[in-house]
Design a protein around this motif. Sequence first.
Motif, PDB file in Angstrom:
ATOM      1  N   ILE A 128     -32.589  30.153  36.912  1.00 47.96           N
ATOM      2  CA  ILE A 128     -32.795  31.106  36.044  1.00 47.96           C
ATOM      3  C   ILE A 128     -33.874  31.344  35.483  1.00 47.96           C
ATOM      4  CG2 ILE A 128     -30.063  31.727  36.173  1.00 47.96           C
ATOM      5  CD1 ILE A 128     -29.785  31.358  33.420  1.00 47.96           C
ATOM      6  N   SER A 129     -35.013  30.186  35.868  1.00 41.96           N
ATOM      7  CA  SER A 129     -36.536  30.177  34.607  1.00 41.96           C
ATOM      8  C   SER A 129     -36.864  31.592  34.748  1.00 41.96           C
ATOM      9  CB  SER A 129     -37.118  29.169  34.908  1.00 41.96           C
ATOM     10  OG  SER A 129     -37.399  28.995  35.759  1.00 41.96           O
ATOM     11  N   ASN A 130     -36.883  31.778  35.869  1.00 44.98           N
ATOM     12  CA  ASN A 130     -37.662  33.789  36.537  1.00 44.98           C
ATOM     13  C   ASN A 130     -36.961  34.540  36.971  1.00 44.98           C
ATOM     14  OD1 ASN A 130     -40.271  32.065  35.617  1.00 44.98           O
ATOM     15  ND2 ASN A 130     -40.258  30.568  37.016  1.00 44.98           N
ATOM     16  N   ALA A 131     -35.685  34.311  37.099  1.00 46.89           N
ATOM     17  CA  ALA A 131     -34.651  35.219  37.342  1.00 46.89           C
ATOM     18  C   ALA A 131     -34.413  36.562  36.380  1.00 46.89           C
ATOM     19  CB  ALA A 131     -32.932  34.646  37.709  1.00 46.89           C
ATOM     20  N   SER A 132     -34.064  37.415  37.171  1.00 47.50           N
ATOM     21  CA  SER A 132     -33.755  38.554  36.376  1.00 47.50           C
ATOM     22  C   SER A 132     -31.701  38.730  36.448  1.00 47.50           C
ATOM     23  CB  SER A 132     -33.930  40.057  37.373  1.00 47.50           C
ATOM     24  OG  SER A 132     -33.523  41.374  36.635  1.00 47.50           O
ATOM     25  N   VAL A 133     -31.597  38.005  34.617  1.00 55.20           N
ATOM     26  CA  VAL A 133     -30.132  37.531  34.749  1.00 55.20           C
ATOM     27  C   VAL A 133     -29.280  37.664  33.298  1.00 55.20           C
ATOM     28  CG1 VAL A 133     -30.176  36.342  37.292  1.00 55.20           C
ATOM     29  CG2 VAL A 133     -29.959  35.488  34.647  1.00 55.20           C
ATOM     30  N   ASP A 134     -28.441  37.941  33.258  1.00 57.60           N
ATOM     31  CA  ASP A 134     -28.086  37.442  31.755  1.00 57.60           C
ATOM     32  C   ASP A 134     -27.040  36.618  31.417  1.00 57.60           C
ATOM     33  OD1 ASP A 134     -29.250  39.476  30.692  1.00 57.60           O
ATOM     34  OD2 ASP A 134     -27.815  41.679  31.669  1.00 57.60           O
ATOM     35  N   VAL A 135     -26.666  35.430  30.536  1.00 51.98           N
ATOM     36  CA  VAL A 135     -26.161  34.312  30.574  1.00 51.98           C
ATOM     37  C   VAL A 135     -25.029  34.696  29.544  1.00 51.98           C
ATOM     38  CG1 VAL A 135     -25.676  32.145  30.027  1.00 51.98           C
ATOM     39  CG2 VAL A 135     -27.458  32.905  31.640  1.00 51.98           C
ATOM     40  N   VAL A 136     -23.418  35.002  29.563  1.00 53.04           N
ATOM     41  CA  VAL A 136     -22.813  35.760  28.618  1.00 53.04           C
ATOM     42  C   VAL A 136     -22.140  34.335  28.676  1.00 53.04           C
ATOM     43  CG1 VAL A 136     -21.232  37.422  28.314  1.00 53.04           C
ATOM     44  CG2 VAL A 136     -22.755  38.000  29.787  1.00 53.04           C
ATOM     45  N   GLN A 137     -21.668  33.993  27.256  1.00 53.68           N
ATOM     46  CA  GLN A 137     -20.966  33.064  27.229  1.00 53.68           C
ATOM     47  C   GLN A 137     -19.632  33.584  26.227  1.00 53.68           C
ATOM     48  OE1 GLN A 137     -24.340  30.678  24.283  1.00 53.68           O
ATOM     49  NE2 GLN A 137     -22.234  29.460  24.761  1.00 53.68           N
ATOM     50  N   GLY A 138     -18.559  33.423  26.838  1.00 55.31           N
ATOM     51  CA  GLY A 138     -17.180  33.381  26.329  1.00 55.31           C
ATOM     52  C   GLY A 138     -16.789  32.826  25.780  1.00 55.31           C
ATOM     53  N   SER A 139     -15.444  32.533  25.234  1.00 54.26           N
ATOM     54  CA  SER A 139     -15.173  31.131  24.064  1.00 54.26           C
ATOM     55  C   SER A 139     -14.982  30.053  24.936  1.00 54.26           C
ATOM     56  CB  SER A 139     -13.685  31.974  23.707  1.00 54.26           C
ATOM     57  OG  SER A 139     -12.926  32.392  24.256  1.00 54.26           O
ATOM     58  N   ARG A 140     -14.478  30.062  25.940  1.00 50.37           N
ATOM     59  CA  ARG A 140     -14.659  29.099  27.110  1.00 50.37           C
ATOM     60  C   ARG A 140     -15.258  28.934  27.948  1.00 50.37           C
ATOM     61  NH1 ARG A 140      -8.921  26.241  25.160  1.00 50.37           N
ATOM     62  NH2 ARG A 140      -8.750  25.886  22.902  1.00 50.37           N
ATOM     63  N   SER A 141     -16.208  30.151  28.344  1.00 51.22           N
ATOM     64  CA  SER A 141     -16.785  30.052  29.424  1.00 51.22           C
ATOM     65  C   SER A 141     -18.416  30.473  29.392  1.00 51.22           C
ATOM     66  CB  SER A 141     -15.748  31.137  30.295  1.00 51.22           C
ATOM     67  OG  SER A 141     -16.460  32.904  28.992  1.00 51.22           O
ATOM     68  N   VAL A 142     -18.630  30.586  31.184  1.00 54.20           N
ATOM     69  CA  VAL A 142     -20.424  30.855  31.205  1.00 54.20           C
ATOM     70  C   VAL A 142     -20.295  31.330  32.086  1.00 54.20           C
ATOM     71  CG1 VAL A 142     -22.495  30.041  31.154  1.00 54.20           C
ATOM     72  CG2 VAL A 142     -21.066  28.653  29.316  1.00 54.20           C
ATOM     73  N   GLU A 143     -20.418  32.779  31.749  1.00 56.05           N
ATOM     74  CA  GLU A 143     -21.322  33.443  33.273  1.00 56.05           C
ATOM     75  C   GLU A 143     -22.625  34.086  33.163  1.00 56.05           C
ATOM     76  OE1 GLU A 143     -19.380  37.448  35.081  1.00 56.05           O
ATOM     77  OE2 GLU A 143     -18.543  37.191  32.986  1.00 56.05           O
ATOM     78  N   VAL A 144     -22.972  34.223  34.500  1.00 60.31           N
ATOM     79  CA  VAL A 144     -23.979  34.817  34.958  1.00 60.31           C
ATOM     80  C   VAL A 144     -24.047  35.501  35.715  1.00 60.31           C
ATOM     81  CG1 VAL A 144     -26.909  33.840  36.120  1.00 60.31           C
ATOM     82  CG2 VAL A 144     -25.328  32.034  34.633  1.00 60.31           C
ATOM     83  N   ARG A 145     -24.906  36.394  35.249  1.00 56.32           N
ATOM     84  CA  ARG A 145     -24.697  37.327  36.140  1.00 56.32           C
ATOM     85  C   ARG A 145     -25.746  38.607  36.565  1.00 56.32           C
ATOM     86  NH1 ARG A 145     -21.862  41.705  31.614  1.00 56.32           N
ATOM     87  NH2 ARG A 145     -19.948  40.350  31.926  1.00 56.32           N
ATOM     88  N   ALA A 146     -25.920  39.492  36.848  1.00 59.29           N
ATOM     89  CA  ALA A 146     -27.021  39.931  37.200  1.00 59.29           C
ATOM     90  C   ALA A 146     -27.786  40.835  36.464  1.00 59.29           C
ATOM     91  CB  ALA A 146     -26.908  41.088  38.415  1.00 59.29           C
ATOM     92  N   ALA A 147     -28.948  41.351  35.863  1.00 58.25           N
ATOM     93  CA  ALA A 147     -29.060  41.558  34.390  1.00 58.25           C
ATOM     94  C   ALA A 147     -29.004  43.187  34.317  1.00 58.25           C
ATOM     95  CB  ALA A 147     -30.939  41.423  34.400  1.00 58.25           C
TER      96      ALA A 147
END
Length: 300
Positions: A128-147
């Motif tokens: 995702i170095s050049n991808a249009s995404v958001d990385v969202v950290q939860g208390s025990r999770s990691v989500e990668v979603r479209a920006a």
Amino acid sequence: MDLKLHPELKESLMKLCNDPHTTVVVLSGSDQDVLDDNFGEFNVWLAAEHGMFLRSTKGTWMTTMPEHLNVEWVDSVKHVFEYFTERTPRSHFELRETSLVWNYKHADVEFGRIQTKDMLQHLWTGPISNASVDVVQGSRSVEVRAAGVTKGSTIVRILHEIVQSKSISSPIDYVLCIGHFLEKDEDIYTYFEPELPNNNMGIPRSKLSDTTKGLGDKKHCKRTSQKPQPLPSLGNRNNGFEKGGNRSSVSPDKVSWSVLDLTADNYFSCSVGRTRTKARYLLPTSDDVVSFLKNLSQAY
């Protein structure tokens, strides 16, 4: 991991959903199958993957995704998630159409946190170095979603379709918004908020009343905002949705009318378990939500 509706919620939710003057919307990060399995029998609107997919009551799923949404990064992120799932016992990941979620809720907490740091380094220096995404950290999770994909950013499309399908022309009486959202998704609270509290970090809220009087007798609900302001309109009557999974063709920015004219007295936002939040009220646990909705349904 199977996600299941609270067993004691069914009766009261069924009553609320069947009230002709009430519209219930379930807006979730889960996919369509999970929502169908849990809410298929209810007269309820379903919005999956943070609102990217929408299903009317007893209808078919449609997509609200922008036509040119770039998801080319999904496969490479999937490989990273698979790798860390294999090396983290009792973790799992979910592959959705517009996002991926890695969850270590049932894994060793400290080991999961170490793995999370390592995973984020792999992601940011690679897929995702050049991808249009958001990385969202939860208390025990990691989500990668479209920006730009959040619950607040898609609510206008959801409401637009509901208003069109139900031929709503007069202002809505009140909005009750309850959820346990990640900080990024709390923009759904401020979308409806007549006046945004002057605290960007969120502020502690009072507990929502255990009685149903919070929706009828305002003296039982302590409010934090004072000056009511109108909210954005929902868009024109050309709803821009087509059935069968076709994309929206009309921008929600094309505004010509509104049914949302909320004031501080007829908007109720409630966070579940998060003490620092943009919501006005707090319920500590999901069991408290069940009790509250039971009381609310009995007042109908």
